[in-house]
Design a protein around this motif. Structure first.
Motif, PDB file in Angstrom:
ATOM      1  N   TYR A  20       0.719  37.125  -0.812  1.00  0.00           N
ATOM      2  CA  TYR A  20      -0.480  37.866  -0.226  1.00  0.00           C
ATOM      3  C   TYR A  20      -0.426  39.392  -0.239  1.00  0.00           C
ATOM      4  CZ  TYR A  20      -0.689  33.074   1.755  1.00  0.00           C
ATOM      5  OH  TYR A  20      -0.764  31.621   1.695  1.00  0.00           O
ATOM      6  N   HIS A  21      -1.830  39.856  -0.659  1.00  0.00           N
ATOM      7  CA  HIS A  21      -1.862  41.269  -0.721  1.00  0.00           C
ATOM      8  C   HIS A  21      -2.784  41.760   0.000  1.00  0.00           C
ATOM      9  CE1 HIS A  21       1.536  41.072  -3.902  1.00  0.00           C
ATOM     10  NE2 HIS A  21       0.988  40.066  -4.286  1.00  0.00           N
ATOM     11  N   ILE A  22      -2.521  43.167   0.541  1.00  0.00           N
ATOM     12  CA  ILE A  22      -3.535  43.925   1.256  1.00  0.00           C
ATOM     13  C   ILE A  22      -3.607  45.306   0.311  1.00  0.00           C
ATOM     14  CG2 ILE A  22      -4.363  45.269   3.134  1.00  0.00           C
ATOM     15  CD1 ILE A  22      -3.069  43.184   5.040  1.00  0.00           C
ATOM     16  N   ASP A  23      -4.524  45.343  -0.590  1.00  0.00           N
ATOM     17  CA  ASP A  23      -4.632  46.287  -1.468  1.00  0.00           C
ATOM     18  C   ASP A  23      -4.940  47.777  -0.994  1.00  0.00           C
ATOM     19  OD1 ASP A  23      -3.631  44.669  -3.455  1.00  0.00           O
ATOM     20  OD2 ASP A  23      -5.504  44.014  -3.962  1.00  0.00           O
ATOM     21  N   LEU A  24      -5.792  47.646   0.452  1.00  0.00           N
ATOM     22  CA  LEU A  24      -6.116  48.877   0.864  1.00  0.00           C
ATOM     23  C   LEU A  24      -4.949  49.819   1.029  1.00  0.00           C
ATOM     24  CD1 LEU A  24      -8.524  50.415   2.489  1.00  0.00           C
ATOM     25  CD2 LEU A  24      -7.475  49.357   4.395  1.00  0.00           C
ATOM     26  N   ALA A  25      -5.325  51.242   0.601  1.00  0.00           N
ATOM     27  CA  ALA A  25      -4.211  52.114   0.594  1.00  0.00           C
ATOM     28  C   ALA A  25      -4.044  52.630   2.157  1.00  0.00           C
ATOM     29  CB  ALA A  25      -4.584  53.330  -0.217  1.00  0.00           C
ATOM     30  N   PRO A  26      -2.687  52.907   2.687  1.00  0.00           N
ATOM     31  CA  PRO A  26      -2.605  53.059   4.041  1.00  0.00           C
ATOM     32  C   PRO A  26      -3.198  54.517   4.218  1.00  0.00           C
ATOM     33  CG  PRO A  26      -0.349  53.394   2.653  1.00  0.00           C
ATOM     34  CD  PRO A  26      -1.447  52.643   1.717  1.00  0.00           C
ATOM     35  N   PRO A  33       3.047  36.311  19.720  1.00  0.00           N
ATOM     36  CA  PRO A  33       2.465  37.489  19.114  1.00  0.00           C
ATOM     37  C   PRO A  33       3.743  38.313  18.132  1.00  0.00           C
ATOM     38  CG  PRO A  33       2.507  37.598  21.521  1.00  0.00           C
ATOM     39  CD  PRO A  33       2.955  36.507  20.956  1.00  0.00           C
ATOM     40  N   LEU A  34       4.726  38.271  18.795  1.00  0.00           N
ATOM     41  CA  LEU A  34       5.882  39.255  18.066  1.00  0.00           C
ATOM     42  C   LEU A  34       6.251  38.526  16.757  1.00  0.00           C
ATOM     43  CD1 LEU A  34       8.004  39.686  21.389  1.00  0.00           C
ATOM     44  CD2 LEU A  34       6.463  41.396  20.208  1.00  0.00           C
ATOM     45  N   ALA A  35       6.523  37.225  16.795  1.00  0.00           N
ATOM     46  CA  ALA A  35       6.816  36.694  15.644  1.00  0.00           C
ATOM     47  C   ALA A  35       5.595  36.884  14.542  1.00  0.00           C
ATOM     48  CB  ALA A  35       6.896  35.212  15.876  1.00  0.00           C
ATOM     49  N   CYS A  36       4.481  36.778  14.858  1.00  0.00           N
ATOM     50  CA  CYS A  36       3.413  36.962  13.888  1.00  0.00           C
ATOM     51  C   CYS A  36       3.040  38.174  13.389  1.00  0.00           C
ATOM     52  CB  CYS A  36       1.995  36.413  14.607  1.00  0.00           C
ATOM     53  SG  CYS A  36       2.065  34.296  14.818  1.00  0.00           S
ATOM     54  N   THR A  37       3.358  39.164  14.313  1.00  0.00           N
ATOM     55  CA  THR A  37       3.326  40.612  14.026  1.00  0.00           C
ATOM     56  C   THR A  37       4.491  40.720  12.606  1.00  0.00           C
ATOM     57  OG1 THR A  37       2.592  41.402  15.934  1.00  0.00           O
ATOM     58  CG2 THR A  37       3.372  43.040  14.510  1.00  0.00           C
ATOM     59  N   LEU A  38       5.685  40.202  13.150  1.00  0.00           N
ATOM     60  CA  LEU A  38       6.760  40.409  12.174  1.00  0.00           C
ATOM     61  C   LEU A  38       6.413  39.677  10.964  1.00  0.00           C
ATOM     62  CD1 LEU A  38       9.333  41.817  11.664  1.00  0.00           C
ATOM     63  CD2 LEU A  38      10.714  39.542  12.966  1.00  0.00           C
ATOM     64  N   MET A  39       5.898  38.619  10.931  1.00  0.00           N
ATOM     65  CA  MET A  39       5.343  37.923   9.739  1.00  0.00           C
ATOM     66  C   MET A  39       4.642  38.858   8.968  1.00  0.00           C
ATOM     67  SD  MET A  39       3.595  33.952   9.618  1.00  0.00           S
ATOM     68  CE  MET A  39       4.810  33.106   9.005  1.00  0.00           C
ATOM     69  N   GLY A  40       3.563  39.351   9.600  1.00  0.00           N
ATOM     70  CA  GLY A  40       2.659  40.170   8.803  1.00  0.00           C
ATOM     71  C   GLY A  40       3.309  41.367   8.051  1.00  0.00           C
ATOM     72  N   ILE A  41       4.536  41.644   8.656  1.00  0.00           N
ATOM     73  CA  ILE A  41       5.094  42.770   8.021  1.00  0.00           C
ATOM     74  C   ILE A  41       5.527  42.195   6.685  1.00  0.00           C
ATOM     75  CG2 ILE A  41       6.886  44.535   8.200  1.00  0.00           C
ATOM     76  CD1 ILE A  41       6.180  44.849  11.180  1.00  0.00           C
ATOM     77  N   GLU A  42       6.291  41.024   7.010  1.00  0.00           N
ATOM     78  CA  GLU A  42       7.195  40.362   6.111  1.00  0.00           C
ATOM     79  C   GLU A  42       6.088  40.000   4.863  1.00  0.00           C
ATOM     80  OE1 GLU A  42      11.084  38.207   7.252  1.00  0.00           O
ATOM     81  OE2 GLU A  42       9.312  37.552   8.536  1.00  0.00           O
ATOM     82  N   LEU A  43       4.710  39.649   5.293  1.00  0.00           N
ATOM     83  CA  LEU A  43       4.124  39.192   4.013  1.00  0.00           C
ATOM     84  C   LEU A  43       3.186  40.282   3.432  1.00  0.00           C
ATOM     85  CD1 LEU A  43       2.311  36.140   5.914  1.00  0.00           C
ATOM     86  CD2 LEU A  43       4.066  36.112   3.881  1.00  0.00           C
ATOM     87  N   PHE A  44       2.721  41.262   4.108  1.00  0.00           N
ATOM     88  CA  PHE A  44       2.001  42.345   3.674  1.00  0.00           C
ATOM     89  C   PHE A  44       2.715  43.887   3.518  1.00  0.00           C
ATOM     90  CE2 PHE A  44      -0.721  39.053   6.197  1.00  0.00           C
ATOM     91  CZ  PHE A  44      -1.253  38.766   5.129  1.00  0.00           C
ATOM     92  N   GLY A  45       3.929  43.925   4.231  1.00  0.00           N
ATOM     93  CA  GLY A  45       4.548  45.298   3.969  1.00  0.00           C
ATOM     94  C   GLY A  45       4.180  45.866   5.411  1.00  0.00           C
ATOM     95  N   SER A  46       4.700  47.132   5.702  1.00  0.00           N
ATOM     96  CA  SER A  46       4.768  47.939   6.796  1.00  0.00           C
ATOM     97  C   SER A  46       3.650  48.868   6.764  1.00  0.00           C
ATOM     98  CB  SER A  46       5.857  48.394   7.029  1.00  0.00           C
ATOM     99  OG  SER A  46       6.221  49.502   6.136  1.00  0.00           O
ATOM    100  N   ASP A  47       2.627  49.059   6.058  1.00  0.00           N
ATOM    101  CA  ASP A  47       1.680  49.966   5.838  1.00  0.00           C
ATOM    102  C   ASP A  47       0.487  49.972   7.047  1.00  0.00           C
ATOM    103  OD1 ASP A  47       3.069  51.145   3.661  1.00  0.00           O
ATOM    104  OD2 ASP A  47       1.596  50.193   2.003  1.00  0.00           O
ATOM    105  N   HIS A  48       0.340  48.660   7.610  1.00  0.00           N
ATOM    106  CA  HIS A  48      -0.479  48.355   8.518  1.00  0.00           C
ATOM    107  C   HIS A  48      -0.139  47.865   9.665  1.00  0.00           C
ATOM    108  CE1 HIS A  48      -3.563  49.407   5.389  1.00  0.00           C
ATOM    109  NE2 HIS A  48      -2.687  48.454   4.436  1.00  0.00           N
ATOM    110  N   THR A  49       1.259  48.084  10.294  1.00  0.00           N
ATOM    111  CA  THR A  49       1.816  47.619  11.106  1.00  0.00           C
ATOM    112  C   THR A  49       1.054  47.669  12.483  1.00  0.00           C
ATOM    113  OG1 THR A  49       4.087  47.982  10.360  1.00  0.00           O
ATOM    114  CG2 THR A  49       3.953  47.490  12.582  1.00  0.00           C
TER     115      THR A  49
END
Length: 454
Positions: free
Chosen positions: A209-215, A384-400
């Motif tokens: 999955y990709h979030i193409d929006l630039a940070p 919420p903690l696991a899902c936040t970390l999952m978001g970082i693993e899936l999409f990267g840390s730009d939108h943490t």
């Protein structure tokens, strides 16, 4: 102040890590390999359903077959993930070895014939079943057996989604709302990493999955929109959980009323009425809507369709109420006795709802689809903690920061509800709701008092 160093303490820690390395690594490798087999068979079932659309009309037969199989040999495995949690909380009768093959076959059947379900529940149950079986073979004590069960959850979750760190934290966080079980942090870390790597070694790849929006840094206006969306994500998770539980109760009550008037030998009417009725409703809804997009996993759209998790990250990839239809299809499927997980459908619901909200709020579609994907999951599982970390693993840390906002607020606004009724309240979400402490979600829904284990 004198320098303090106690070699015995560090030696004990070293021996603890070595012990769990020796135990958890091979167990997690087995579970990761089982996840690979499951994902391969699931992909086969999905492709077969797409290639042979007529299989959908056999969904009632598949449902009855699943129900009768569980009635004959399932026993307490019918409780699914809730059995795993109960055994982690208070080890008792144990998780039977037959849970793993039963849930694998039943989930593949569900998807082969068009049911709307996920894969997390299957992976967690397979991991828990295999871990419990090995724990009995090794004659582990209750405490170590409990930890190995958590390793099974971490390995199954990490392997099936390709998110090892989220798998580790999920296993520690899902047991009790508002409380993280750090006593198993090293075993769960091993489980998440090895489960993921073992699955990957079999050539299994995961959807990217990709979030193409630039940070663009933290923006107050965007943050406000994220907060509004997060409230909607939390409420959507409540709708999903309560509709699924409510329909399950409705089926049970209807079957009990019918059972008073007639019995078919040793076969319960529920084994026929519930899956047949649920399947017929799914078939009718599919024909009414004219699309198969809400059947199956929903990661990719069906032939001729246009709505899926990956599509929701792009303009036009979801309709205004796609998220609602997926909730309805999945709630009917799971409450009717078909098997599978809830998380991938929750991904669909969140991504589709995020797509719709982005259009209403004039926000980036790909960002809000990604936020919804993990936030609805966070609200429904209270992790919420696991899902936040999952978001970082899936999409990267730009939108943490936005990921954390969405997951934390969705968790809060989902209230004391969730898809796992054996989940206990460790720390209430709001202080004046302290009466919920140490109660399971099932007890909160029914108004029962907590039952304290010895």
């Amino acid at each position: 102040m004198p320098f303090r160093w106690q070699p015995r303490e560090h030696l004990a820690v070293l021996l603890y890590v070595l012990k769990w390395g020796l135990v958890a690594i091979p167990v997690s490798a087995v579970i990761g390999s089982a996840c690979a087999l499951f994902l391969w068979t699931l992909d086969w079932a999905t492709q077969a359903q797409w290639s042979h659309p007529g299989l959908l009309y056999l969904l009632p037969v598949a449902g009855v077959a699943i129900a009768l199989t569980y009635r004959a040999i399932g026993g307490n495995t019918e409780a699914g993930n809730n059995l795993i949690m109960d055994e982690i909380h208070s080890p008792g009768a144990g998780v039977p070895a037959r849970m793993a093959p039963l849930i694998l076959l039943a989930t593949v059947f569900t998807h082969l014939f068009g049911g709307s379900a996920g894969r997390e529940g299957t992976a967690v149950q397979m991991g828990g079943s295999l871990a419990a079986t090995i724990a009995r073979a090794l004659h582990l004590n209750r405490i170590d057996g409990r930890k190995l069960l958590m390793v099974g959850v971490a390995a199954g979750f990490g392997g099936v989604f390709g998110t090892p760190l989220a798998g580790c934290l999920f296993a520690m966080e899902v047991i009790a709302i508002g409380r993280v079980s750090y006593e198993a942090i090293v075993p769960c870390l091993i489980g998440g990493i090895v489960g993921d790597r073992a699955c990957a070694m079999w050539g299994i790849s995961h959807t990217q999955y990709h979030i193409d929006l630039a940070p663009v840094g933290f923006d107050a206006l965007t943050a406000g929109k994220v907060a509004l969306a997060a409230i909607a994500f939390g409420l959507a998770s409540v709708i999903f959980a309560e509709l699924t539980h409510g329909l399950h109760t409705l089926w049970k009550r209807a079957a009990m009323r019918l059972e008073k008037h007639r019995r078919w030998g040793r076969l319960a009417i529920e084994d026929f009425i519930r899956p047949i009725t649920g399947a017929m409703i799914l078939i009718g809804l599919t024909l009414l809507l004219g699309t198969r997009d809400y059947l199956g996993l929903g990661v990719l759209h069906s032939p001729g369709g246009h709505v899926s998790i990956t599509d929701a990250f792009h303009s036009g990839g979801a309709d205004a109420f796609s998220w609602g239809w997926k909730i309805l299809f999945t709630a009917i499927t799971l409450s009717s006795g078909f098997k599978g997980g809830e998380v991938t459908p929750l991904f669909f619901v969140g991504a589709a709802l995020g797509h719709t909200l982005a259009q209403l709020l004039h926000a980036p579609i790909d960002l809000f689809a990604g936020l919804g994907l993990v936030a609805v999951f966070a609200g429904a599982t209270n992790t919420p903690l696991a899902c936040t970390l999952m978001g970082i693993e899936l999409f990267g840390s730009d939108h943490t920061l936005y990921l954390a906002m969405a997951c934390f607020l969705a968790y809060l606004f989902s209230g004391h509800s969730g898809i796992y009724l054996s989940q206990r309240v460790g720390t209430p979400k709001v202080l004046h709701l302290s009466r919920h402490s140490e109660r399971t979600l099932a007890q909160i829904r029914s108004g029962e008092s907590p039952k304290h284990s010895p």
